[in-house]
Scaffold this motif. Sequence first.
Motif, PDB file in Angstrom:
ATOM      1  N   LEU A  83       0.832  -1.204   0.000  1.00 35.37           N
ATOM      2  CA  LEU A  83       0.000   0.000   0.000  1.00 35.37           C
ATOM      3  C   LEU A  83       0.866   1.253   0.000  1.00 35.37           C
ATOM      4  N   SER A  84       1.956   1.199   0.735  1.00 34.70           N
ATOM      5  CA  SER A  84       2.874   2.335   0.773  1.00 34.70           C
ATOM      6  C   SER A  84       3.426   2.612  -0.628  1.00 34.70           C
ATOM      7  N   GLN A  85       3.739   1.540  -1.334  1.00 30.58           N
ATOM      8  CA  GLN A  85       4.243   1.684  -2.695  1.00 30.58           C
ATOM      9  C   GLN A  85       3.158   2.257  -3.627  1.00 30.58           C
ATOM     10  N   ALA A  86       1.918   1.788  -3.468  1.00 32.50           N
ATOM     11  CA  ALA A  86       0.824   2.295  -4.309  1.00 32.50           C
ATOM     12  C   ALA A  86       0.609   3.790  -4.062  1.00 32.50           C
ATOM     13  N   ILE A  87       0.708   4.206  -2.800  1.00 28.73           N
ATOM     14  CA  ILE A  87       0.547   5.630  -2.460  1.00 28.73           C
ATOM     15  C   ILE A  87       1.641   6.438  -3.167  1.00 28.73           C
ATOM     16  N   ASP A  88       2.889   5.954  -3.112  1.00 27.17           N
ATOM     17  CA  ASP A  88       3.997   6.649  -3.793  1.00 27.17           C
ATOM     18  C   ASP A  88       3.746   6.727  -5.298  1.00 27.17           C
ATOM     19  N   ARG A  89       3.282   5.611  -5.850  1.00 27.52           N
ATOM     20  CA  ARG A  89       3.114   5.571  -7.308  1.00 27.52           C
ATOM     21  C   ARG A  89       2.044   6.551  -7.790  1.00 27.52           C
ATOM     22  N   VAL A  90       0.911   6.612  -7.102  1.00 25.33           N
ATOM     23  CA  VAL A  90      -0.146   7.512  -7.580  1.00 25.33           C
ATOM     24  C   VAL A  90       0.170   8.975  -7.298  1.00 25.33           C
ATOM     25  N   THR A  91       1.205   9.226  -6.493  1.00 29.66           N
ATOM     26  CA  THR A  91       1.599  10.619  -6.247  1.00 29.66           C
ATOM     27  C   THR A  91       1.940  11.314  -7.563  1.00 29.66           C
ATOM     28  N   SER A  92       2.440  10.558  -8.539  1.00 28.10           N
ATOM     29  CA  SER A  92       2.797  11.171  -9.827  1.00 28.10           C
ATOM     30  C   SER A  92       1.557  11.745 -10.518  1.00 28.10           C
ATOM     31  N   LEU A  93       0.346  11.288 -10.134  1.00 25.38           N
ATOM     32  CA  LEU A  93      -0.879  11.825 -10.760  1.00 25.38           C
ATOM     33  C   LEU A  93      -1.250  13.202 -10.223  1.00 25.38           C
ATOM     34  N   VAL A  94      -0.765  13.511  -9.024  1.00 25.63           N
ATOM     35  CA  VAL A  94      -1.140  14.795  -8.420  1.00 25.63           C
ATOM     36  C   VAL A  94       0.042  15.744  -8.291  1.00 25.63           C
ATOM     37  N   ASP A  95       1.231  15.246  -8.591  1.00 24.39           N
ATOM     38  CA  ASP A  95       2.442  16.034  -8.378  1.00 24.39           C
ATOM     39  C   ASP A  95       2.846  16.895  -9.563  1.00 24.39           C
ATOM     40  N   ARG A  96       1.952  17.097 -10.501  1.00 25.91           N
ATOM     41  CA  ARG A  96       2.332  17.905 -11.668  1.00 25.91           C
ATOM     42  C   ARG A  96       2.244  19.383 -11.318  1.00 25.91           C
ATOM     43  N   PRO A  97       3.149  20.200 -11.827  1.00 29.73           N
ATOM     44  CA  PRO A  97       3.090  21.627 -11.521  1.00 29.73           C
ATOM     45  C   PRO A  97       1.810  22.255 -12.056  1.00 29.73           C
ATOM     46  N   ARG A  98       1.172  23.077 -11.224  1.00 30.65           N
ATOM     47  CA  ARG A  98      -0.057  23.741 -11.658  1.00 30.65           C
ATOM     48  C   ARG A  98       0.294  24.969 -12.484  1.00 30.65           C
ATOM     49  N   PRO A  99      -0.369  25.150 -13.670  1.00 31.52           N
ATOM     50  CA  PRO A  99      -0.056  26.318 -14.498  1.00 31.52           C
ATOM     51  C   PRO A  99      -0.472  27.606 -13.799  1.00 31.52           C
ATOM     52  N   LYS A 100       0.330  28.684 -13.995  1.00 28.14           N
ATOM     53  CA  LYS A 100       0.014  29.978 -13.386  1.00 28.14           C
ATOM     54  C   LYS A 100      -0.286  30.979 -14.494  1.00 28.14           C
ATOM     55  N   GLY A 101      -1.343  31.770 -14.334  1.00 31.46           N
ATOM     56  CA  GLY A 101      -1.672  32.798 -15.312  1.00 31.46           C
ATOM     57  C   GLY A 101      -2.423  32.231 -16.508  1.00 31.46           C
ATOM     58  N   LEU A 102      -3.074  33.120 -17.300  1.00 32.37           N
ATOM     59  CA  LEU A 102      -3.901  32.691 -18.438  1.00 32.37           C
ATOM     60  C   LEU A 102      -3.076  31.984 -19.511  1.00 32.37           C
ATOM     61  N   GLY A 103      -1.887  32.536 -19.841  1.00 31.83           N
ATOM     62  CA  GLY A 103      -1.045  31.932 -20.878  1.00 31.83           C
ATOM     63  C   GLY A 103      -0.660  30.509 -20.506  1.00 31.83           C
ATOM     64  N   ALA A 104      -0.247  30.346 -19.238  1.00 30.69           N
ATOM     65  CA  ALA A 104       0.167  29.012 -18.792  1.00 30.69           C
ATOM     66  C   ALA A 104      -1.033  28.071 -18.777  1.00 30.69           C
ATOM     67  N   TRP A 105      -2.209  28.636 -18.400  1.00 27.85           N
ATOM     68  CA  TRP A 105      -3.412  27.805 -18.356  1.00 27.85           C
ATOM     69  C   TRP A 105      -3.763  27.306 -19.755  1.00 27.85           C
ATOM     70  N   LEU A 106      -3.655  28.227 -20.742  1.00 24.60           N
ATOM     71  CA  LEU A 106      -3.960  27.827 -22.121  1.00 24.60           C
ATOM     72  C   LEU A 106      -2.966  26.774 -22.619  1.00 24.60           C
ATOM     73  N   THR A 107      -1.697  26.952 -22.251  1.00 21.31           N
ATOM     74  CA  THR A 107      -0.684  25.962 -22.636  1.00 21.31           C
ATOM     75  C   THR A 107      -1.017  24.602 -22.034  1.00 21.31           C
ATOM     76  N   GLY A 108      -1.423  24.625 -20.748  1.00 17.55           N
ATOM     77  CA  GLY A 108      -1.783  23.378 -20.061  1.00 17.55           C
ATOM     78  C   GLY A 108      -3.001  22.739 -20.714  1.00 17.55           C
ATOM     79  N   LEU A 109      -3.979  23.569 -21.095  1.00 21.57           N
ATOM     80  CA  LEU A 109      -5.184  23.048 -21.735  1.00 21.57           C
ATOM     81  C   LEU A 109      -4.823  22.381 -23.062  1.00 21.57           C
TER      82      LEU A 109
END
Length: 261
Positions: A83-109
Amino acid sequence: MTEKFIGYLRLIEACRQGGCPVCRRVAEESRTRLGAILHEHVTDPETRRALRDSWGFCNWHTWMVREVDTSLFGASILYEDLLSQAIDRVTSLVDRPRPKGLGAWLTGLGARLTRLASRDARPDIGDDYGRRPACPLCLTAAETERHCLLTFVACIEDGDLQAAYASSDPLCLAHVLRASEVMSGSPEVRILVERTQEKWQAIRRALRSFVEKHDHRNQTAYTAEDADSYVRAFEILAGARGLFGNDLGAGRGTPRKPNPG
Ligand SMILES: [Zn+2]
Ligand SMILES: [Zn+2]
């Protein structure tokens, strides 16, 4: 006593247990191996590594743990780690940098739309999961199954096995097909198929009898064989409960490959 002879005796024993004898042998061998892992090898680094690689056991072997380790002590140690390993593995799904500002948001989209439009929109962790090695117990179960089928076919005319199979439940459909693969074209396979077909026919007749006795004009009581016939038909068509899994993953993602090691 040689290992081959022990396998033969266990097969005869499996014929007395009810249900497909090969399914019974595979399940029994799995329970023995799972017990050894949970009672003796739960802290063994090699066992831990194999289970980490395969992201734990398959569904069938996971739920078998409760039958085998009633104290659940070994299982708790093992599953805390998994379970500890599964928790580490799924962290990659939430650990992405969040885009800042409209330009970055559009790039992310744009990046998200490109990913969705591609054939495989799953994140990398999904690829890893799809390509994980097979459950270690399924790999050994496949060996047991193969040895069992080879013995069954090669010894089908042997007196003791012949007598045991004569009063046994039949092989399931999947194991008849696999028997024909392991010793393709041999006359013994034909004998095994013919004997199995006769058993399937008897169960079909019992099913028909059960259906006919449902008629309100019928005065004849059900026999035990009539009442059991549907369960036997289930086992013929689908094998023992849990052993062949389900088709939920069929056609989706990358098939799980056996561990080459
Ligand atoms: Zn079977
Ligand atoms: Zn498994």
